[in-house]
Design an enzyme around this catalytic site. Structure first.
Site, short mmCIF file in Angstrom:
data_model
loop_
_atom_site.label_atom_id
_atom_site.label_comp_id
_atom_site.label_asym_id
_atom_site.label_seq_id
_atom_site.Cartn_x
_atom_site.Cartn_y
_atom_site.Cartn_z
N HIS A 30 -0.67 -0.11 -9.56
CA HIS A 30 -1.10 -1.14 -8.57
C HIS A 30 -1.49 -2.13 -9.51
CE1 HIS A 30 -3.70 -0.59 -5.00
NE2 HIS A 30 -3.45 -2.31 -4.82
N ARG B 201 0.87 -1.25 0.13
CA ARG B 201 0.05 0.10 -0.11
C ARG B 201 0.91 0.94 -0.12
NH1 ARG B 201 -3.39 -2.39 -1.38
NH2 ARG B 201 -5.20 -3.49 -1.35
N GLU C 247 -2.18 7.67 -4.93
CA GLU C 247 -2.74 7.36 -5.89
C GLU C 247 -3.72 7.32 -6.68
OE1 GLU C 247 -1.56 2.48 -4.99
OE2 GLU C 247 -3.71 2.64 -5.14
N ASP D 98 4.47 -0.63 -6.88
CA ASP D 98 3.09 -0.66 -7.57
C ASP D 98 1.86 0.19 -7.28
OD1 ASP D 98 1.40 -1.91 -9.77
OD2 ASP D 98 0.99 -3.14 -7.76
P1 NAD Z 1 -1.67 -10.63 5.14
O1 NAD Z 1 -2.49 -10.25 5.97
O2 NAD Z 1 -1.76 -12.09 4.02
O3 NAD Z 1 -0.01 -10.32 6.32
C1 NAD Z 1 0.10 -9.25 6.70
C2 NAD Z 1 1.44 -9.46 7.19
O4 NAD Z 1 2.01 -7.96 7.81
C3 NAD Z 1 1.31 -10.03 8.69
O5 NAD Z 1 1.40 -11.80 8.09
C4 NAD Z 1 0.57 -9.20 9.42
O6 NAD Z 1 1.59 -10.14 10.83
C5 NAD Z 1 2.40 -8.77 8.91
N1 NAD Z 1 2.05 -7.21 9.96
C6 NAD Z 1 1.15 -5.93 10.57
N2 NAD Z 1 1.63 -5.00 10.70
C7 NAD Z 1 3.10 -5.55 10.75
C8 NAD Z 1 4.32 -4.48 10.94
N3 NAD Z 1 3.62 -3.42 11.51
N4 NAD Z 1 5.26 -5.02 10.39
C9 NAD Z 1 6.14 -6.13 9.86
N5 NAD Z 1 4.69 -6.54 9.31
C10 NAD Z 1 3.49 -6.51 10.03
O7 NAD Z 1 -1.62 -9.62 3.83
P2 NAD Z 1 -1.56 -10.44 2.23
O8 NAD Z 1 -2.37 -10.63 1.96
O9 NAD Z 1 -0.04 -11.05 2.33
O10 NAD Z 1 -1.22 -8.65 2.14
C11 NAD Z 1 -0.09 -7.93 2.14
C12 NAD Z 1 -0.26 -5.88 1.33
O11 NAD Z 1 -0.08 -6.37 0.06
C13 NAD Z 1 -1.34 -5.53 2.11
O12 NAD Z 1 -0.48 -4.07 2.19
C14 NAD Z 1 -2.08 -5.00 0.97
O13 NAD Z 1 -2.90 -4.94 0.58
C15 NAD Z 1 -1.68 -5.85 -0.45
N6 NAD Z 1 -1.98 -6.28 -1.69
C16 NAD Z 1 -1.69 -5.56 -2.48
C17 NAD Z 1 -1.95 -5.87 -3.74
C18 NAD Z 1 -1.44 -4.89 -5.50
O14 NAD Z 1 -2.25 -5.37 -6.41
N7 NAD Z 1 -0.63 -4.54 -5.29
C19 NAD Z 1 -2.95 -6.53 -4.20
C20 NAD Z 1 -3.19 -7.69 -2.89
C21 NAD Z 1 -3.01 -7.02 -1.45
#
Ligand code: NAD
Length: 350
Positions: A305, A244, A273, A268
């Protein structure tokens, strides 16, 4: 049988195609009718919701207090906001709850899609694919300025080891990289089995040749990568963010790149954005100086994105969204991972 009307905001041709296919696959055609709108849900477009039973939105639609207040005033028939995303940082969950509007999401559609895109960004940045592509198009076959580094043996710092971070870890271990990780909930079992190491955020920043972010955007993670964090990074390191935009202080990143501290950055996502991403502004002068500056740098790659954008992910997004809506209107409980509730007061989503 009641036909529930859903207004789909920020809809692209692939959304329309996959949602219609999902509706057919799940036999929902007599229960749901989608209307597709290209515009995003904002305070300006919220009037459109009149007469609908639910709205379906993506990551850059605005579902803040003002928009939810307006939805409630315009149309008390709106009972559900179906997110076509995993992230829900753009939704004011407390206000939705106040108006008894259910919020559902697609928690996991393809962690591979996002992890693979982040690796694609890193490979492109490191090996200067963004320059090589244009050079050979112009029959310029010189190699000056295209030198990269071997990823084999390098240290990759993974921030956030959930679904997507774990996929990225698998890929980087496959490359022969040393993987360091930081997570507020470390998965020591996975670390032991796979052969990566949890460390502190500071150590990760100090030791990594590549830092890649896979954490959610929360109040506590807003500008997780700020000036201080960038200062701690290794000279010549690369930063990748496919999570994000708000996780990285973009102005601080610009200054850091200008100083020559980082080898490069690939993004990305960008904190402002929603003003630009997903639309064609090629005929307009860009007003966002930070984004313009980032795009203009030779050692920065920005994609809009698109990390989620694979056929598999789109199919999963559409099918889960349709299933969420069907379950809701059938009066069934939603899958607990798909329903989004207001978090405890101490940890609000940004
Ligand atoms: P997830 O919930 O499976 O994993 C997130 C991890 O981050 C968890 O293990 C959590 O404990 C950890 N976390 C929370 N706070 C933290 C901190 N302060 N420091 C370090 N780690 C921390 O989420 P995910 O599905 O793996 O998604 C990861 C990211 O990717 C999210 O921000 C999501 O919004 C983003 N995303 C982006 C796209 C895109 O198209 N660019 C698509 C899907 C998801």
């Amino acid at each position: 049988m009641t036909l529930h009307k859903i207004l789909v905001f920020d809809s692209k041709s692939y959304d329309e195609k996959t949602l219609k296919l999902a509706l057919k696959a799940l036999n929902g055609q007599d229960k749901l009718r989608f209307t597709f709108l290209e515009s995003k849900l904002t305070e300006e477009t919220v009037d459109e919701v009149q007469g609908y039973d639910g709205v379906c939105v993506f990551v850059n639609d605005v579902v803040n207090t003002h928009v939810l207040d307006a939805i409630h005033k315009k149309s008390d028939t709106i009972k559900i906001v179906a997110l076509r995303s995993a992230g829900f940082n753009h939704v004011d969950l407390e206000t939705a709850e106040k108006y008894n509007i259910k919020v559902c999401r697609v928690p996991r559609y393809s962690p591979y899609a996002v992890a693979e895109h982040s690796v694609a960004l890193l490979l492109s940045l490191n090996r200067n694919m963004h320059h090589a592509f244009f050079r050979t198009k112009q029959h310029n076959f010189s190699l000056d300025g295209l030198v990269g580094i071997d990823l084999f043996g390098k240290t990759v710092g993974i921030i956030g080891t959930g679904g997507i971070g774990m996929c990225a870890i698998n890929i980087f271990l496959g490359f022969g990289c040393k993987v360091l990780a930081y997570d507020v909930f470390p998965n020591e079992k996975a670390a032991k089995e796979k052969g990566y190491v949890y460390t502190t955020m500071d150590e990760l920043l100090r030791q990594s040749d590549i830092v890649s972010i896979y954490a959610p955007l929360l109040d506590s993670t807003y500008h997780l990568i700020n000036k201080e964090a960038l200062d701690k990074m290794k000279q010549g390191a690369m930063l990748i963010n496919t999570s994000r935009g708000g996780l990285v202080d973009a102005k601080a990143l610009v200054e850091c790149l200008k100083s020559g501290k980082l080898r490069g950055a690939a993004l990305d996502v960008y904190e402002n954005e929603k003003e630009y991403f997903f639309n064609d502004y090629s005929q307009q002068v860009m007003e966002d100086d930070t984004l313009a500056r980032l795009i203009s740098m030779p050692n920065t790659i920005v994609t809009s994105h698109q990390a989620f954008l694979t056929e598999e992910a789109l199919k999963n997004i559409a099918e889960t969204t349709v299933q969420n809506l069907l379950d809701f209107f059938d009066g069934k409980p939603l899958n607990e991972n798909n329903e989004v509730k207001a978090p405890p007061k101490t940890e609000q989503k940004k």
